[in-house]
Design a protein around this motif. Structure first.
Motif, PDB file in Angstrom:
ATOM      1  N   ALA A 143       0.665  -1.317  -0.050  1.00  0.00           N
ATOM      2  CA  ALA A 143       0.135   0.120   0.015  1.00  0.00           C
ATOM      3  C   ALA A 143       0.792   1.500  -0.115  1.00  0.00           C
ATOM      4  CB  ALA A 143      -0.960   0.029   1.434  1.00  0.00           C
ATOM      5  N   HIS A 144       0.550   2.284  -0.858  1.00  0.00           N
ATOM      6  CA  HIS A 144       1.065   3.545  -0.709  1.00  0.00           C
ATOM      7  C   HIS A 144       0.611   4.043   0.760  1.00  0.00           C
ATOM      8  CE1 HIS A 144       1.765   3.340  -4.856  1.00  0.00           C
ATOM      9  NE2 HIS A 144       2.074   4.594  -5.045  1.00  0.00           N
ATOM     10  N   ALA A 145       1.402   4.601   1.558  1.00  0.00           N
ATOM     11  CA  ALA A 145       1.287   5.261   2.674  1.00  0.00           C
ATOM     12  C   ALA A 145       2.185   5.972   3.202  1.00  0.00           C
ATOM     13  CB  ALA A 145       1.052   4.072   3.779  1.00  0.00           C
ATOM     14  N   GLN A 151      -1.922   2.127   9.900  1.00  0.00           N
ATOM     15  CA  GLN A 151      -3.166   1.443   9.259  1.00  0.00           C
ATOM     16  C   GLN A 151      -2.723   0.649   8.421  1.00  0.00           C
ATOM     17  OE1 GLN A 151      -6.537   4.046   8.285  1.00  0.00           O
ATOM     18  NE2 GLN A 151      -6.015   5.440   9.576  1.00  0.00           N
ATOM     19  N   ALA A 152      -1.917   0.877   7.321  1.00  0.00           N
ATOM     20  CA  ALA A 152      -1.684  -0.107   6.343  1.00  0.00           C
ATOM     21  C   ALA A 152      -1.385  -1.526   6.727  1.00  0.00           C
ATOM     22  CB  ALA A 152      -0.742   0.486   5.406  1.00  0.00           C
ATOM     23  N   LEU A 153      -0.552  -1.464   7.666  1.00  0.00           N
ATOM     24  CA  LEU A 153       0.075  -2.539   8.529  1.00  0.00           C
ATOM     25  C   LEU A 153      -0.888  -3.486   8.999  1.00  0.00           C
ATOM     26  CD1 LEU A 153       3.388  -1.402   9.815  1.00  0.00           C
ATOM     27  CD2 LEU A 153       3.204  -2.830   7.689  1.00  0.00           C
ATOM     28  N   ILE A 197       5.604  -1.091   2.425  1.00  0.00           N
ATOM     29  CA  ILE A 197       4.937   0.141   2.294  1.00  0.00           C
ATOM     30  C   ILE A 197       5.747   0.849   1.173  1.00  0.00           C
ATOM     31  CG2 ILE A 197       4.587   2.341   3.702  1.00  0.00           C
ATOM     32  CD1 ILE A 197       3.052   0.324   4.722  1.00  0.00           C
ATOM     33  N   ASP A 198       4.631   1.481   0.428  1.00  0.00           N
ATOM     34  CA  ASP A 198       5.314   2.209  -0.943  1.00  0.00           C
ATOM     35  C   ASP A 198       5.483   3.581  -0.399  1.00  0.00           C
ATOM     36  OD1 ASP A 198       5.287  -0.070  -2.488  1.00  0.00           O
ATOM     37  OD2 ASP A 198       2.963   0.048  -2.711  1.00  0.00           O
TER      38      ASP A 198
END
Ligand code: ADE
Ligand code: ZN
Length: 336
Positions: free
Chosen positions: A196-198, A209-211, A219-220
């Protein structure tokens, strides 16, 4: 060419963050517009390049979506993808995980199968001609709703052998990962990887949140994680690979200039950072240019460059055999 530039040029590379639609060179864009009988998105190549001056992510996205509107046929997607692979080969890319925005095409009436046919035939050609292994990572557009992402995911299942995972991109601010927890649960249940882009324009909390909510394995960008020491510590502890795109961050004014880019600090802090191109013609360079620009501005030594190349190998969604082959190529280069 300096010795360091030559070292970077021949360094075997893995690219984990490149949007295929963002590799659209204006020359090709105008040629495809003409052959499809469409109005040119820009009056000339020079005017296109002059327009690539952005104040933030949204200004870039407006041009990015405008440019890709000329892609209609499988041949168009083939030519776009092959042009990227030729550049990647020139940069000694050995493996690429390529982002792709299905909703940006199906939403304007281009069938997913058409885009996939063109992209995949180019990937086959890239493997045969250059030995580049490549898989696709469709990204859901976070500025659309989750139902739209879910429909996109279900459609992508027809092409699952070409897809190694799913991601989340487009306008970050105001569109937190939490919006997409349900669709990524479905993605994981079907056995796909998650990225995810984050923390590109958004806060460190979006990285968390992405994790936690999406199950992101990489993570992008993630550079705003540096604003929160606890998030950094977690990324270090969990060896999460970050796909950093230095020229993108400068051109989208996420950082003031390359000298201020946190890449070297991230590396020193123990984060598993990698170097990638994002959207090369829009931001002034391919993966080799990103390595060069960061090396020059931040004074990175060979050890740092090798470490980042290795992080990309370790973060790639490849089987053990391909991983070991990529690593042995890097070790051979290191010893040469
Ligand atoms: N889509 C293409 N490039 C992007 C970027 N840098 N951030 C978010 N979405 C994108
Ligand atoms: Zn990106």
């Amino acid at each position: 060419m300096t010795e360091m530039d030559a070292f970077i040029a021949d360094l075997p590379k893995v690219e984990l963050h490149v949007h295929i639609e963002g590799t659209f060179e204006p020359e090709l864009m105008l040629a495809i517009a003409a052959r499809n009988g469409l109005p040119a998105p820009f009056p000339s190549v020079a005017q296109a390049r002059a327009a690539y001056a952005f104040h933030d992510l949204q200004e870039f996205l407006d041009l990015y979506y405008r440019g890709m509107n000329v892609l209609l046929t499988a041949r168009d997607f083939h030519d776009l993808t092959l042009a990227y692979l030729e550049r990647a080969h020139a940069d000694r890319v050995r493996h690429a995980e390529i982002f792709f925005d299905p909703q940006a095409h199906t939403g304007r009436g281009v069938a997913l199968a058409t885009a996939m046919e063109g992209i995949c035939s180019a990937l086959d050609e890239g493997l045969e001609r250059f030995g580049i292994t490549a898989r696709l990572i469709p990204n859901f557009l976070r500025d659309r709703d989750e139902d739209d992402a879910m429909a996109c995911f279900e459609a992508c299942l027809a092409h699952r052998d070409r897809i190694c995972g799913f991601g989340l991109d487009s306008a970050e601010r105001g569109h937190p990962p939490s919006k997409f927890a349900r669709v990524f649960a479905r993605v994981r249940s079907e056995g796909f990887h998650v990225v995810a882009h984050a923390g590109e324009e958004g806060p460190a909390d979006y990285v968390t949140q992405a994790l936690d909510l999406l199950g992101a394995q990489r993570i992008d960008h993630g550079i705003h994680a540096m604003d929160d020491p606890a998030v950094v510590q977690r990324l270090v502890d969990e060896s999460v690979v970050l796909t950093v795109c230095p020229l993108s961050n400068v051109r989208l004014r996420v950082v003031p200039d390359m000298a201020a880019h946190p890449l070297a600090r991230m590396l020193a802090r123990g984060l598993k950072v990698t170097v990638n191109s994002d959207d090369p013609p829009y931001f002034g360079g391919y993966i080799g240019d990103n390595y060069r620009a960061a090396q020059q501005a931040l004074g990175l030594d060979r050890e740092a460059l090798i470490a980042m190349a290795q992080n990309a190998i370790d973060g790639a969604f490849v089987d053990a055999e391909r991983h070991d082959l990529l690593l042995s190529e890097l070790r051979l280069y290191q010893a040469s």
